[in-house]
Design a protein around this motif. Structure first.
Motif, PDB file in Angstrom:
ATOM      1  N   ASN A  11       0.795  -1.233   0.000  1.00 26.55           N
ATOM      2  CA  ASN A  11       0.000   0.000   0.000  1.00 26.55           C
ATOM      3  C   ASN A  11       0.832   1.290   0.000  1.00 26.55           C
ATOM      4  OD1 ASN A  11      -2.252  -1.627   0.064  1.00 26.55           O
ATOM      5  ND2 ASN A  11      -2.658  -1.327   2.246  1.00 26.55           N
ATOM      6  N   ASN A  31      -6.569  -1.445  -2.040  1.00 34.15           N
ATOM      7  CA  ASN A  31      -6.254  -1.027  -0.672  1.00 34.15           C
ATOM      8  C   ASN A  31      -6.213  -2.220   0.274  1.00 34.15           C
ATOM      9  OD1 ASN A  31      -5.847   0.468   1.630  1.00 34.15           O
ATOM     10  ND2 ASN A  31      -8.001   1.047   1.850  1.00 34.15           N
ATOM     11  N   ARG A 105       6.342   5.572   0.887  1.00 29.89           N
ATOM     12  CA  ARG A 105       5.105   6.348   1.051  1.00 29.89           C
ATOM     13  C   ARG A 105       5.362   7.619   1.840  1.00 29.89           C
ATOM     14  NH1 ARG A 105      -0.797   4.200   3.309  1.00 29.89           N
ATOM     15  NH2 ARG A 105      -1.713   6.261   3.633  1.00 29.89           N
ATOM     16  N   ASP A 109      -3.208   9.529   3.656  1.00 29.55           N
ATOM     17  CA  ASP A 109      -4.520   9.177   3.115  1.00 29.55           C
ATOM     18  C   ASP A 109      -5.172   8.189   4.078  1.00 29.55           C
ATOM     19  OD1 ASP A 109      -6.761   8.217   1.744  1.00 29.55           O
ATOM     20  OD2 ASP A 109      -5.809   8.461  -0.207  1.00 29.55           O
ATOM     21  N   ASN A 111      -7.815   6.740   3.902  1.00 31.69           N
ATOM     22  CA  ASN A 111      -8.544   5.663   3.238  1.00 31.69           C
ATOM     23  C   ASN A 111      -7.638   4.535   2.764  1.00 31.69           C
ATOM     24  OD1 ASN A 111     -11.120   6.928   3.437  1.00 31.69           O
ATOM     25  ND2 ASN A 111     -10.512   8.310   1.772  1.00 31.69           N
ATOM     26  N   ILE A 112      -6.320   4.753   2.837  1.00 29.27           N
ATOM     27  CA  ILE A 112      -5.370   3.730   2.401  1.00 29.27           C
ATOM     28  C   ILE A 112      -4.586   3.255   3.610  1.00 29.27           C
ATOM     29  CG2 ILE A 112      -3.402   3.196   0.911  1.00 29.27           C
ATOM     30  CD1 ILE A 112      -4.392   5.283  -1.038  1.00 29.27           C
ATOM     31  N   GLN A 250      -0.199   9.043  -7.968  1.00 31.88           N
ATOM     32  CA  GLN A 250      -1.601   9.431  -8.081  1.00 31.88           C
ATOM     33  C   GLN A 250      -1.821  10.290  -9.325  1.00 31.88           C
ATOM     34  OE1 GLN A 250      -2.942  11.854  -4.836  1.00 31.88           O
ATOM     35  NE2 GLN A 250      -5.070  11.873  -5.514  1.00 31.88           N
TER      36      GLN A 250
END
Length: 374
Positions: A11, A31, A105, A109, A111-112, A250
């Motif tokens: 992820n 995800n 990373r 986020d 949501n991830i 992204q």
């Protein structure tokens, strides 16, 4: 064709980045950990602005860029060297590539999901490097066991391998990658035969969110994402002797299906010239030890891939083995000089078109035409 493998924790954007650089949607990006199991493989064009310039100058019918192969490898977790997650599979796939692009990373986020529960790019790097070093340490210890008997019997190669392996144990045991070991040229050459994971050249890709990329222009590092990137850059340079680049997988994911002009407009609206993937591909190409020379004419303008340090006959052989076997000389002009004077004929008149022989080491950006006889 040499291969660069995209690695990282689950992820962090590996598959999204793979899809971006290959301009496909071959890799599933989801995800949850291990949505990539079998490696995805794609051939990637190396962006080179010089090709368009030469093509216009020669009125070429087509342009052929250099390419490399990119492999999207399953995500790694803590304990992979002991077989956790897809560890054994992950490590075997890394052994098959020539260089590593580690995605880190640097974006927030909610949501991830992040496997460690927080955004910590340097900690992520350390997790992966620890697993790779542990795998290498185990491999070196096995090599010591295998070579001891032959070394004692007087086998010179086995003795050299044993001494090198014994030298590598404390280095790896201290958590340091093989690439940073203090070795001479002979030892470094011998170490290649050990096929260690941490002896592969590595590039780090700081993956930032779309909104963060404009704040990172011109080396700015004041934003939260910028501070994370700065930490990665400093860590990679001081601990690993490696380079870090900034990308936004992204953004590149949004660009895949857009025509070129719309891509430029999209990036312009964000206030950036490119998301960084072009820089990433070029950096990976050089990381693999690859360089480019160019040929140009009415039929085509083309980038030819060679290894750093290749001589003119070796470069000629990339076009055809007959060119290398019957090599006589290479008409050579630097790209910048050719563009400045405007044509090969004018380059000859201006004295910037050189005739190079068998010992000439080809430079990146040389425009060449070979004389040969077979």
């Amino acid at each position: 064709m040499l291969r660069a493998g995209i690695v990282g924790l689950p992820n962090v954007g590996k598959s999204t980045l793979f899809n971006a650089v290959t301009k496909t949607r071959k890799a599933q990006a989801a995800n949850y950990p291990f949505c990539t199991i079998e490696p995805n493989v794609g051939v990637v064009e190396v962006p080179d602005a010089r090709l368009a310039v030469l093509s216009a100058l020669s009125k070429s019918q087509k342009v052929i860029p250099a390419v490399i192969e990119i492999v999207d490898i399953a995500g790694l977790v803590r304990g992979a060297s002991q077989g956790e997650g897809l560890g054994n599979q992950f490590l075997s796939h890394i052994r098959e590539v020539d260089a590593i692009v580690q995605v880190v990373r640097c974006f927030e986020d909610d949501n991830i999901h992040h496997v460690s529960g927080k955004i910590d790019p340097v900690g992520d790097i350390e997790t992966i490097m620890t697993e790779l070093v542990l795998a290498d340490l185990a491999a070196v210890q096995k090599r010591i066991e295998r070579t001891q008997k032959n070394a004692r019997s007087g086998d010179k190669v086995a003795k050299a391998e044993l001494e090198l392996a014994q030298k590598m144990v404390p280095h790896l045991d201290a958590g340091k990658p093989a690439l940073t070991a203090d070795l001479d040229a002979d030892e470094r050459g011998l170490l290649k035969g050990f096929f260690l994971l941490t002896n592969k050249p590595t590039l780090f890709a700081c993956n930032v969110a779309e909104a963060d990329l404009p704040t990172l222009k011109d080396g700015a590092r004041e934003s939260p994402a910028g501070r994370r990137v700065a930490e990665v850059e400093a860590y990679c340079e001081s601990h690993l002797g490696a380079r870090a680049v900034v990308i936004s997988a992204q953004i590149e994911s949004e660009l895949i299906d857009l025509p070129e002009e719309e891509q430029k407009a999209y990036l312009a609206d964000l206030g950036v010239n490119e998301s960084g993937v072009g820089t990433l591909i070029r950096a990976a190409y050089h990381l693999l030890g690859l360089r480019t020379y160019l040929t140009t004419g009415e039929k085509e303008t083309r980038a030819w891939t060679i290894h750093e340090g290749d001589t003119a006959p070796k470069a000629a052989g990339v076009i055809h083995s007959d060119f290398e076997r019957g090599f006589i000389a290479a008409e050579t002009v630097a790209f910048e000089d050719l563009v400045r004077v405007g044509s090969l004929a004018k380059a000859k008149e201006a004295g910037v078109l050189r005739l190079e022989g068998k010992e000439y080491v080809v430079k990146d950006g040389d425009v060449m035409e070979f004389r040969f006889n077979v």
